[in-house]
Scaffold this active site. Sequence first.
Site, PDB file in Angstrom:
ATOM      1  N   ASP A   2      26.997  19.521  59.854  1.00  0.00           N
ATOM      2  CA  ASP A   2      27.590  20.865  59.812  1.00  0.00           C
ATOM      3  C   ASP A   2      26.572  21.778  59.140  1.00  0.00           C
ATOM      4  O   ASP A   2      25.780  21.337  58.313  1.00  0.00           O
ATOM      5  CB  ASP A   2      28.905  20.860  59.033  1.00  0.00           C
ATOM      6  CG  ASP A   2      29.784  22.061  59.372  1.00  0.00           C
ATOM      7  OD1 ASP A   2      30.818  21.875  60.054  1.00  0.00           O
ATOM      8  OD2 ASP A   2      29.453  23.195  58.943  1.00  0.00           O
ATOM      9  N   SER A   3      26.605  23.057  59.474  1.00  0.00           N
ATOM     10  CA  SER A   3      25.634  23.978  58.876  1.00  0.00           C
ATOM     11  C   SER A   3      26.108  24.518  57.534  1.00  0.00           C
ATOM     12  O   SER A   3      25.323  25.096  56.784  1.00  0.00           O
ATOM     13  CB  SER A   3      25.357  25.145  59.834  1.00  0.00           C
ATOM     14  OG  SER A   3      26.565  25.812  60.119  1.00  0.00           O
ATOM     15  N   ALA A  15      23.508  22.943  64.344  1.00  0.00           N
ATOM     16  CA  ALA A  15      23.813  21.998  65.422  1.00  0.00           C
ATOM     17  C   ALA A  15      22.811  22.092  66.571  1.00  0.00           C
ATOM     18  O   ALA A  15      22.351  21.069  67.085  1.00  0.00           O
ATOM     19  CB  ALA A  15      25.218  22.256  65.940  1.00  0.00           C
ATOM     20  N   PHE A  60      29.350  19.512  64.167  1.00  0.00           N
ATOM     21  CA  PHE A  60      30.308  20.520  63.673  1.00  0.00           C
ATOM     22  C   PHE A  60      31.457  19.777  62.950  1.00  0.00           C
ATOM     23  O   PHE A  60      32.620  19.901  63.309  1.00  0.00           O
ATOM     24  CB  PHE A  60      30.886  21.381  64.802  1.00  0.00           C
ATOM     25  CG  PHE A  60      29.874  22.019  65.712  1.00  0.00           C
ATOM     26  CD1 PHE A  60      29.300  23.234  65.377  1.00  0.00           C
ATOM     27  CD2 PHE A  60      29.493  21.406  66.900  1.00  0.00           C
ATOM     28  CE1 PHE A  60      28.372  23.842  66.226  1.00  0.00           C
ATOM     29  CE2 PHE A  60      28.568  21.998  67.741  1.00  0.00           C
ATOM     30  CZ  PHE A  60      28.002  23.225  67.423  1.00  0.00           C
ATOM     31  N   ASP A 114      32.571  19.765  68.282  1.00  0.00           N
ATOM     32  CA  ASP A 114      33.758  20.573  67.951  1.00  0.00           C
ATOM     33  C   ASP A 114      33.309  21.902  67.340  1.00  0.00           C
ATOM     34  O   ASP A 114      33.531  22.153  66.151  1.00  0.00           O
ATOM     35  CB  ASP A 114      34.662  19.778  66.991  1.00  0.00           C
ATOM     36  CG  ASP A 114      35.964  20.512  66.701  1.00  0.00           C
ATOM     37  OD1 ASP A 114      36.323  21.437  67.467  1.00  0.00           O
ATOM     38  OD2 ASP A 114      36.635  20.161  65.705  1.00  0.00           O
ATOM     39  N   ARG A 158      41.435  13.393  66.702  1.00  0.00           N
ATOM     40  CA  ARG A 158      40.548  12.555  65.874  1.00  0.00           C
ATOM     41  C   ARG A 158      40.920  11.090  66.053  1.00  0.00           C
ATOM     42  O   ARG A 158      40.061  10.222  66.176  1.00  0.00           O
ATOM     43  CB  ARG A 158      40.670  12.955  64.398  1.00  0.00           C
ATOM     44  CG  ARG A 158      40.049  14.315  64.108  1.00  0.00           C
ATOM     45  CD  ARG A 158      39.968  14.573  62.619  1.00  0.00           C
ATOM     46  NE  ARG A 158      41.193  15.162  62.116  1.00  0.00           N
ATOM     47  CZ  ARG A 158      41.355  16.460  61.870  1.00  0.00           C
ATOM     48  NH1 ARG A 158      40.373  17.309  62.083  1.00  0.00           N
ATOM     49  NH2 ARG A 158      42.489  16.915  61.407  1.00  0.00           N
ATOM     50  N   CYS A 215      37.711  25.752  70.974  1.00  0.00           N
ATOM     51  CA  CYS A 215      38.897  26.385  70.386  1.00  0.00           C
ATOM     52  C   CYS A 215      38.928  27.870  70.726  1.00  0.00           C
ATOM     53  O   CYS A 215      39.611  28.650  70.071  1.00  0.00           O
ATOM     54  CB  CYS A 215      38.941  26.150  68.882  1.00  0.00           C
ATOM     55  SG  CYS A 215      37.508  26.797  68.038  1.00  0.00           S
TER      56      CYS A 215
END
Length: 407
Positions: free
Chosen positions: A263-264, A291, A240, A311, A224, A351
């Site tokens: 973000d959802s 997204a 995200f 992300d 970040r 990730c």
Amino acid sequence: MPENDVVPAALSGATVFIKPKRARPFFGRHPWVLDSAILRVDGDPDSGAVVDVVTHDGNFIARGLWNASSRIRVRLYSFMQDQSLDQIFWNARIENAVGLRQQLNLLSKKTGCRLINSEGDNLSGVIVDQYGPYLAVQVTALAMAERLDMICDSLERIVQPKGILLRGAERGLGKLEGLHLPDRLLRGEPPDGPIFVEEHGLHFGVDLTEGQKTGYYLDQRENRQAAALYAGGRRVLDMFCYSGGFGVASAVSGNASSVLSVDSSIKAISLARANAELNNATTMTVEQADAFEKLASLEEENAKFGMVVLDPPKFARSRASASDALRAYHRINRLGVDLLEPGGVLVTCSCSGAITRDDFLMMLSAVAQRSGRTLQLLEYRGAASDHPVNLHCLEGEYLKCVIARVH
Ligand code: SAH
């Protein structure tokens, strides 16, 4: 036998014989003995019991903990025959892990850091995150769940937390181990409100009881900050966003001209809004949207950004789903690249442990080709150093964060 001779306590119960030609990874200190590598078991170990792992002809390889209901039948913790897996052993492992964070200067009651990173700290199946004076523990191995009391004793002695909370293992993982662990308070007191941690001069509220993972994405801490360095004067899209880490860092540390964080999840959105307010990130807007849909609609509107952060959650849960996942990564990255003005910066993460560095870079290279843009790789980053990776178990290296300039 003379009367005063002490009979040594058995260092382990059952013996697990490895099939011929299958022992090499364990001599290489890989800590997971899968069912398929096992020739036979002498004895009838209970799940969680200490077992010795030996070659097909009986030579000692390692000592570990048995779980009959997991594909990882034995998790290995010591490769020394005279080492018993007792309280002293576990204490030393935990002290060693915390010692690394001390060396990294990360231990403070104001910040957040990962104290124990499973295989990366030779403690397969245990994750402990520190958020200010509280600890959040995740166990992904049955044998470690059975040793939770001992782990908490150690942690209380070494870091004196106000409270230790147990957070459920990641979806699916607990099931693989036959674990059913509801979230609960293990020691001390629960926090009486949100916890706040400091990160490079910024402040973030952490939802310790209901948040994703253990409440916050500590692994992206340094990324970040790295991303914020490119944000100056740019319009930033933080896709995200979860609790808004990249967006807040870009707006406040990076002086972005504006930030749109998406973000959802409704919970994520309210955390991100609260964190924007907490840091006086007045140029940051937070929006709840899917997204894929949002990226597509921004493209339709012909919107342009100077920096796009992607992300997403883990798209691949296993190597078998890697190609589907790579298609999804391709899609969002293509949309992200299309939204960047010339000279813009793409910060793109994965990730998924099942997606390798090479897979990820090849996917980006295909995105460059398809979009007709040139991508310059500026930084190839991973998780922060409090998430060490055991080089004998590269499965632990999951986070990839690429920073690229797009022409
Ligand atoms: N960047 C964040 C971490 C992101 S974790 C940080 O630095 O803290 C991934 C996030 O993606 C989660 O918050 C999850 O709610 C969100 N997410 C999952 N699927 C999504 C979708 N289809 N659209 C938008 N957000 C999604």
